[in-house]
Design a protein around this motif. Structure first.
Motif, PDB file in Angstrom:
ATOM      1  N   MET A 139       0.795  -1.158   0.092  1.00  0.00           N
ATOM      2  CA  MET A 139      -0.120   0.037   0.074  1.00  0.00           C
ATOM      3  C   MET A 139       1.012   1.262  -0.066  1.00  0.00           C
ATOM      4  SD  MET A 139      -2.728   1.108   2.767  1.00  0.00           S
ATOM      5  CE  MET A 139      -3.108  -0.405   3.335  1.00  0.00           C
ATOM      6  N   ILE A 140       0.613   2.060  -0.863  1.00  0.00           N
ATOM      7  CA  ILE A 140       1.020   3.477  -0.784  1.00  0.00           C
ATOM      8  C   ILE A 140       0.168   4.742  -0.296  1.00  0.00           C
ATOM      9  CG2 ILE A 140       2.231   5.210  -2.405  1.00  0.00           C
ATOM     10  CD1 ILE A 140       2.764   2.870  -4.206  1.00  0.00           C
ATOM     11  N   ILE A 141       0.508   5.352   0.782  1.00  0.00           N
ATOM     12  CA  ILE A 141      -0.290   6.643   1.067  1.00  0.00           C
ATOM     13  C   ILE A 141       0.620   7.887   0.642  1.00  0.00           C
ATOM     14  CG2 ILE A 141      -1.111   7.566   3.194  1.00  0.00           C
ATOM     15  CD1 ILE A 141      -2.163   4.961   2.654  1.00  0.00           C
ATOM     16  N   ILE A 142      -0.110   8.579   0.085  1.00  0.00           N
ATOM     17  CA  ILE A 142       0.264   9.963  -0.308  1.00  0.00           C
ATOM     18  C   ILE A 142      -0.321  10.979   0.305  1.00  0.00           C
ATOM     19  CG2 ILE A 142       0.504  11.513  -2.247  1.00  0.00           C
ATOM     20  CD1 ILE A 142       0.013   8.057  -3.228  1.00  0.00           C
ATOM     21  N   ARG A 143       0.490  11.915   1.065  1.00  0.00           N
ATOM     22  CA  ARG A 143      -0.105  12.895   1.925  1.00  0.00           C
ATOM     23  C   ARG A 143       0.333  14.385   1.337  1.00  0.00           C
ATOM     24  NH1 ARG A 143       0.425   8.981   6.058  1.00  0.00           N
ATOM     25  NH2 ARG A 143      -1.159   8.669   7.510  1.00  0.00           N
ATOM     26  N   VAL A 144      -0.785  15.142   1.142  1.00  0.00           N
ATOM     27  CA  VAL A 144      -0.199  16.513   0.638  1.00  0.00           C
ATOM     28  C   VAL A 144      -0.326  17.409   1.918  1.00  0.00           C
ATOM     29  CG1 VAL A 144      -0.893  18.754  -0.695  1.00  0.00           C
ATOM     30  CG2 VAL A 144      -1.379  16.164  -1.358  1.00  0.00           C
ATOM     31  N   GLU A 145       0.980  17.992   2.235  1.00  0.00           N
ATOM     32  CA  GLU A 145       0.909  18.701   3.744  1.00  0.00           C
ATOM     33  C   GLU A 145       1.373  20.504   3.294  1.00  0.00           C
ATOM     34  OE1 GLU A 145       2.681  15.618   6.307  1.00  0.00           O
ATOM     35  OE2 GLU A 145       4.198  17.098   5.582  1.00  0.00           O
ATOM     36  N   LEU A 146       0.679  21.263   3.856  1.00  0.00           N
ATOM     37  CA  LEU A 146       0.752  22.702   3.833  1.00  0.00           C
ATOM     38  C   LEU A 146       1.842  23.141   4.865  1.00  0.00           C
ATOM     39  CD1 LEU A 146       0.288  25.367   2.761  1.00  0.00           C
ATOM     40  CD2 LEU A 146      -1.618  25.455   4.117  1.00  0.00           C
ATOM     41  N   HIS A 147       2.971  23.551   4.534  1.00  0.00           N
ATOM     42  CA  HIS A 147       4.019  24.149   5.735  1.00  0.00           C
ATOM     43  C   HIS A 147       4.049  25.524   5.706  1.00  0.00           C
ATOM     44  CE1 HIS A 147       6.293  20.018   6.247  1.00  0.00           C
ATOM     45  NE2 HIS A 147       5.301  19.697   5.354  1.00  0.00           N
ATOM     46  N   SER A 148       3.508  26.088   6.617  1.00  0.00           N
ATOM     47  CA  SER A 148       3.332  27.504   6.804  1.00  0.00           C
ATOM     48  C   SER A 148       4.749  28.117   7.093  1.00  0.00           C
ATOM     49  CB  SER A 148       2.495  27.936   7.942  1.00  0.00           C
ATOM     50  OG  SER A 148       2.424  29.250   8.069  1.00  0.00           O
ATOM     51  N   ALA A 149       5.109  28.969   6.026  1.00  0.00           N
ATOM     52  CA  ALA A 149       6.405  30.005   6.182  1.00  0.00           C
ATOM     53  C   ALA A 149       6.212  30.944   7.572  1.00  0.00           C
ATOM     54  CB  ALA A 149       6.627  30.546   5.340  1.00  0.00           C
ATOM     55  N   VAL A 150       4.823  31.318   7.677  1.00  0.00           N
ATOM     56  CA  VAL A 150       4.742  32.278   9.105  1.00  0.00           C
ATOM     57  C   VAL A 150       4.631  31.452  10.216  1.00  0.00           C
ATOM     58  CG1 VAL A 150       3.230  33.921   9.767  1.00  0.00           C
ATOM     59  CG2 VAL A 150       3.577  33.605   7.521  1.00  0.00           C
ATOM     60  N   THR A 151       3.860  30.436  10.270  1.00  0.00           N
ATOM     61  CA  THR A 151       3.730  29.857  11.762  1.00  0.00           C
ATOM     62  C   THR A 151       4.409  28.477  11.838  1.00  0.00           C
ATOM     63  OG1 THR A 151       1.795  28.563  10.752  1.00  0.00           O
ATOM     64  CG2 THR A 151       1.353  30.803  11.772  1.00  0.00           C
ATOM     65  N   ARG A 152       5.039  28.140  10.784  1.00  0.00           N
ATOM     66  CA  ARG A 152       5.795  26.808  10.736  1.00  0.00           C
ATOM     67  C   ARG A 152       4.806  25.635  10.981  1.00  0.00           C
ATOM     68  NH1 ARG A 152       9.340  29.401   8.399  1.00  0.00           N
ATOM     69  NH2 ARG A 152      11.273  30.144   9.542  1.00  0.00           N
ATOM     70  N   GLN A 153       3.692  25.990  11.246  1.00  0.00           N
ATOM     71  CA  GLN A 153       2.637  24.869  11.242  1.00  0.00           C
ATOM     72  C   GLN A 153       2.535  23.867  10.035  1.00  0.00           C
ATOM     73  OE1 GLN A 153      -1.189  26.103  12.539  1.00  0.00           O
ATOM     74  NE2 GLN A 153      -2.218  24.321  12.395  1.00  0.00           N
ATOM     75  N   VAL A 154       2.389  22.598  10.255  1.00  0.00           N
ATOM     76  CA  VAL A 154       2.170  21.699   9.358  1.00  0.00           C
ATOM     77  C   VAL A 154       0.857  21.139   9.334  1.00  0.00           C
ATOM     78  CG1 VAL A 154       2.975  19.554   8.092  1.00  0.00           C
ATOM     79  CG2 VAL A 154       4.515  21.039   9.098  1.00  0.00           C
ATOM     80  N   THR A 155       0.196  21.330   8.120  1.00  0.00           N
ATOM     81  CA  THR A 155      -1.357  20.907   8.018  1.00  0.00           C
ATOM     82  C   THR A 155      -1.614  19.703   6.917  1.00  0.00           C
ATOM     83  OG1 THR A 155      -1.978  23.050   8.944  1.00  0.00           O
ATOM     84  CG2 THR A 155      -3.795  21.623   7.967  1.00  0.00           C
ATOM     85  N   GLU A 156      -1.906  18.679   7.038  1.00  0.00           N
ATOM     86  CA  GLU A 156      -2.415  17.835   6.158  1.00  0.00           C
ATOM     87  C   GLU A 156      -3.588  18.346   5.291  1.00  0.00           C
ATOM     88  OE1 GLU A 156      -3.025  13.078   5.297  1.00  0.00           O
ATOM     89  OE2 GLU A 156      -3.107  13.666   7.466  1.00  0.00           O
TER      90      GLU A 156
END
Length: 99
Positions: A1-18
């Motif tokens: 099984m292959i799982i592909i996650r798209v994450e947003l890495h904020s340059a401002v808050t450094r928060q990572v959001t899938e």
């Protein structure tokens, strides 16, 4: 099984959001050519995506698994599900809540 996650890495808050997730499962084939089922899930956060509510599904058959990079499999799955390519059409189910 292959799982592909798209994450947003904020340059401002450094928060990572899938913000998106796809699963590709091997459903058969031979050593040289694989058959796969791909599915994407509804949601824009890890918590929503973890519910595994299917959004779109498709199959990719006779994929030359030993000859080309896995990104080609991901791209073929996206096209087969209608996210890209000639049938790239916004569907009602694609709209985010509150849009």
């Amino acid at each position: 099984m292959i799982i592909i996650r798209v994450e947003l890495h904020s340059a401002v808050t450094r928060q990572v959001t899938e913000i998106a997730r796809m699963r590709i499962c091997n459903i058969g084939g031979t050593r040289e050519h694989g058959d796969y089922r791909a599915e994407t899930f509804r949601g824009r956060s890890a918590q929503q995506l973890a519910r595994l509510v299917r959004h779109r599904t498709a199959e990719v058959t006779k994929y030359p698994r030993l000859r080309v990079h896995v990104w080609h499999l991901v791209a073929q799955a996206l096209v087969a599900m209608g996210y890209a390519g000639p049938h790239n059409v916004e569907q009602q189910a694609d709209l985010l809540e509150g849009s």
